[in-house]
Scaffold this active site. Structure first.
Site, mmCIF file in Angstrom:
data_model
loop_
_atom_site.group_PDB
_atom_site.id
_atom_site.type_symbol
_atom_site.label_atom_id
_atom_site.label_comp_id
_atom_site.label_asym_id
_atom_site.label_seq_id
_atom_site.Cartn_x
_atom_site.Cartn_y
_atom_site.Cartn_z
ATOM 1 C CB CYS A 1 -0.842 0.003 1.269
ATOM 2 S SG CYS A 1 -1.783 -1.506 1.499
ATOM 3 N NE ARG B 1 4.101 2.444 -1.645
ATOM 4 C CZ ARG B 1 5.268 1.972 -1.207
ATOM 5 N NH1 ARG B 1 6.368 2.254 -1.866
ATOM 6 N NH2 ARG B 1 5.335 1.215 -0.140
ATOM 7 C CD1 TRP C 1 -2.115 -4.807 -4.741
ATOM 8 C CD2 TRP C 1 -0.844 -5.803 -3.196
ATOM 9 N NE1 TRP C 1 -1.683 -6.007 -5.248
ATOM 10 C CE2 TRP C 1 -0.924 -6.651 -4.333
ATOM 11 C CE3 TRP C 1 -0.096 -6.235 -2.105
ATOM 12 C CZ2 TRP C 1 -0.280 -7.893 -4.385
ATOM 13 C CZ3 TRP C 1 0.546 -7.473 -2.163
ATOM 14 C CH2 TRP C 1 0.446 -8.277 -3.293
ATOM 15 C CG ASN D 1 2.968 -0.662 3.072
ATOM 16 O OD1 ASN D 1 2.408 -1.634 2.586
ATOM 17 N ND2 ASN D 1 4.230 -0.341 2.796
ATOM 18 N N GLY D 2 1.821 -2.990 5.113
ATOM 19 C CA GLY D 2 2.520 -4.155 5.655
ATOM 20 C C GLY D 2 1.539 -5.155 6.206
ATOM 21 C CD GLU E 1 10.160 -9.970 -18.233
ATOM 22 O OE1 GLU E 1 9.663 -8.817 -18.255
ATOM 23 O OE2 GLU E 1 10.133 -10.699 -17.216
ATOM 24 C CE LYS F 1 6.668 -7.057 -18.147
ATOM 25 N NZ LYS F 1 7.448 -7.816 -17.297
ATOM 26 C CD GLU G 1 4.202 -8.274 -14.973
ATOM 27 O OE1 GLU G 1 4.669 -7.964 -13.862
ATOM 28 O OE2 GLU G 1 4.793 -8.050 -16.050
ATOM 29 C CG HIS H 1 10.608 -34.124 -23.401
ATOM 30 N ND1 HIS H 1 10.844 -35.393 -23.878
ATOM 31 C CD2 HIS H 1 11.643 -33.353 -23.811
ATOM 32 C CE1 HIS H 1 12.001 -35.397 -24.528
ATOM 33 N NE2 HIS H 1 12.499 -34.175 -24.506
ATOM 34 C CE LYS I 1 7.714 -0.826 -11.470
ATOM 35 N NZ LYS I 1 7.698 -1.520 -12.738
HETATM 36 C C1 BG6 Z 1 6.215 -7.099 -8.981
HETATM 37 C C2 BG6 Z 1 6.107 -6.192 -10.195
HETATM 38 O O1 BG6 Z 1 5.382 -6.666 -7.960
HETATM 39 O O2 BG6 Z 1 7.542 -7.127 -8.504
HETATM 40 C C3 BG6 Z 1 7.026 -6.750 -11.269
HETATM 41 O O3 BG6 Z 1 4.762 -6.174 -10.642
HETATM 42 C C4 BG6 Z 1 8.445 -6.815 -10.734
HETATM 43 O O4 BG6 Z 1 6.991 -5.940 -12.405
HETATM 44 C C5 BG6 Z 1 8.531 -7.577 -9.419
HETATM 45 O O5 BG6 Z 1 9.254 -7.428 -11.679
HETATM 46 C C6 BG6 Z 1 9.880 -7.387 -8.757
HETATM 47 O O6 BG6 Z 1 10.031 -6.038 -8.426
HETATM 48 P P1 BG6 Z 1 11.461 -5.416 -8.142
HETATM 49 O O7 BG6 Z 1 11.174 -3.992 -7.791
HETATM 50 O O8 BG6 Z 1 12.027 -6.173 -6.961
HETATM 51 O O9 BG6 Z 1 12.293 -5.568 -9.358
#
Ligand code: BG6
Length: 586
Positions: A2, A27, A74, A100-101, A463, A467, A470, A486, A581
């Site tokens: 958060c 966040r 969040w 937050n936490g 990766e 993407k 996400e 396999h 994020k």
């Molecule tokens: C996730 C993000 O919460 O954390 C991803 O949505 C990111 O995009 C991942 O790769 C790791 O975050 P960071 O800041 O440790 O690179």
């Protein structure tokens, strides 16, 4: 995670708080709320949804008073509802908190407080902080004593800001980030410098296990034993305030288009740290590379290029998994911890385990003032500017460039990479995206996408899947080309799309064979390559570049494809559902 914020000063607090929350929205964006104190009365407004939506509905920024707190959520404990939104008032309404936490012992404390007659309106762990503060304040009538008693009872990783109806503000930090912004005649409390960067660039990074009290226009910082704590004021680089979309529709698209520049300047401000890192690696017995999400995928690439170009063995470790096999870390080793935010709880936990094993920590971060930057022995800066889009894009390619620069140093510059030319070749991918936008249209109704790559292209396939997940919420999976027969081949039929990462390197012909096998089962093939082939139903042309750099260039069209497919599917590319994020809770 958060975002929490507090304001204490001479200006009307609510509009300033709403602006700060808007900047920190990446966040967490499930709900938002603000509370202010005026004439010793606390007023509070909150609702589910994003800052602008809720603010236009219930005018959060119209609350009176020059002291206030705010929050974007969040959700971890309790559904996304108005009741679970913060701020949470105490039963008396004389204290309000934002948190937050995670409070790990909240059920036990809640039971105790309920037995003492307190009742709870939400399902959150956070609300117990408000009632615990009330319980202690009613006895001590002293904010300092109240905080000391409360932090001695709560367990977990947290940061909270509490507002008392007498106009005092207090905030405590235990593992979660909390920063004080020192203005001309006012003070800010925030999870992130973005919360107040518009108003001041003087910041105090509260140390772990410290709290601050703001009253009578001054502040005092104490530790959890009640002793005065040392602190320093840091000048924050204004660069982090430049988080504007400009003419781009979304931060994610802007950050994808920034890559020609960010690739060129990755690590440029910490070249000495890259030099030192190469030296450490040369003399190390064991090298581990750790991260979460996209940063973990960079760790997978690190393993490949260290072994391929300088014959050095490195172990990629998923940060969230390390705590379950701490013995896998040999004493006195090197841990390269990769994290854009430098605040991901799993990465910080992995670093803690590494430090307990007397390991040297090399941090590759974007936020040079983050917890990881402060924990690491050597810090390499990604130098790619603020990354607001929740899905990592430019930070990933910056991480890869830095890893290549470390390999270059280890090869005594035998490996020559011209990043200037390379960043120019990236323009070719970005200048015409019509074809990618057309393919994105065909992905609108697709429910399963597989991405196939071999060798160093396999981590890029992983990766790519991340993407797509996400940004589009489509089920996507990265497949190692050699593993297709396999198992995954069973999934191939005319309903699925398969992206083939197939640059003209040593994997080219084997990967093309795999594409033929998949095509034979009726699946649609999207070929990402610098060589056209009739196997592909769609060909995304890659620029012809130095083979060494294929992994960095081939992810960019996939970032674009995911972005445009997100638009087709009407998802929010910048704030994907249920994500944040960086995740500062384990
Ligand atoms: C996730 C993000 O919460 O954390 C991803 O949505 C990111 O995009 C991942 O790769 C790791 O975050 P960071 O800041 O440790 O690179």
């Amino acid at each position: 995670m958060c975002s929490i914020i507090g304001y204490y000063g001479n200006e009307i607090a609510a509009p300033i708080i709403v602006k700060g929350l808007k900047r920190m929205e990446y966040r967490g964006y499930d709900s938002v709320g603000v509370a202010t104190e005026s004439n010793h009365q606390i007023e509070l407004k909150k609702g589910t949804g994003k800052v602008n939506e809720v603010n236009s509905k219930i005018q959060l920024d119209s609350l009176p008073g020059k002291i206030g707190i705010g929050h974007t959520r969040w959700a971890t404990h309790g559904k996304v509802t108005d009741f679970n939104a913060h701020p949470h008032p105490s039963n008396s309404g004389k204290i309000a908190i934002v948190h937050n936490g995670i409070i790990e012992n909240f059920e036990e404390l809640k039971k105790q407080l309920q037995d003492e007659g307190y009742n709870f309106k939400s399902e959150t762990d956070s609300e117990i902080i408000a009632n615990l503060l009330q319980k202690h304040y009613e006895v001590t009538k002293d904010v300092k004593e109240t905080i000391l008693k409360t932090v001695s009872e709560i367990k977990g990783h947290y940061a909270f800001v509490a507002m008392f109806e007498n106009g005092e503000l207090a905030a405590a930090r235990f593992h979660e980030p909390l920063i004080i912004g020192v203005g001309q005649n006012d003070f800010f409390l925030s999870s992130d410098v973005l919360g107040f960067i518009e108003f001041t660039d003087d910041a105090i990074y509260l140390e772990n296990g410290n709290f601050v009290i703001l009253s009578e226009n001054k502040f005092q910082i104490l530790d959890f034993q009640g002793k005065q704590a040392k602190y320093g004021i840091t000048k924050v680089s204004k660069e982090f305030g430049d988080a504007y979309k400009g003419d781009y529709a979304h931060f994610t698209l802007k950050e994808i288009y920034e890559q020609p520049e960010t690739i060129f300047k990755a690590g440029e401000k910490t070249l000495d740290a890259i030099e030192k890192t190469a030296d450490y690696i040369k003399h190390a017995k064991n090298i581990y590379v750790t991260g979460s999400g996209t940063s973990y995928n960079s760790a997978l690439i690190a393993k490949q290029i260290l072994s391929k170009y300088v014959k050095i063995k490195a172990d990629p470790i998923m940060s969230s998994e390390l705590q379950f096999s701490p013995d896998s870390i040999e004493e006195n080793s090197i841990i390269i911890a990769i994290s854009q935010s430098g605040e991901s709880a799993d990465v910080l936990e992995a670093v803690k385990i590494g430090k307990q094993a007397n390991c040297k920590i090399i941090g590759i971060v974007n936020l040079m003032t983050s917890s990881l930057a402060r924990e690491a022995d050597i810090v390499i800066g990604m130098n790619c500017g603020p990354e607001i889009g929740v899905a990592a894009t430019k930070s990933f390619t910056s991480q890869l460039v830095i890893l290549y620069k470390i390999v270059q140093k280890l090869s005594n510059d035998e490996i020559t990479i011209n990043f200037e030319n390379f960043s120019k070749s990236i323009f070719k991918i970005l200048e015409d995206t019509t074809k990618i936008q057309e393919i994105a249209k065909d992905l609108k109704e697709v429910s399963d996408i597989y991405i196939l790559g071999r060798g160093i292209n396999y981590p890029i396939a992983i990766e790519s899947a991340l993407k797509l997940k996400e940004l589009t919420y489509i089920h996507a999976e990265g497949i190692a080309g050699g593993e297709l027969k396999h198992g995954p081949l069973a999934l191939m039929d005319s309903n699925v799309f398969v992206i083939i990462i197939n640059p003209n390197d040593m994997t080219y012909s084997d990967t093309l064979t795999s594409a033929r096998e998949i095509k034979a089962r009726g699946a649609k093939i999207i070929g990402v390559s610098d060589i056209e082939s009739d196997v592909y139903d769609y060909w995304i042309e890659m620029p012809k570049i130095d083979e060494v750099l294929y992994p960095i260039s081939e992810i960019i069209p996939i970032q674009l494809l995911s972005y445009y497919a997100a638009l087709e599917k009407n998802t929010d590319p910048d704030y994907p559902r249920n994500l944040a994020k960086s995740v500062t809770v384990k």
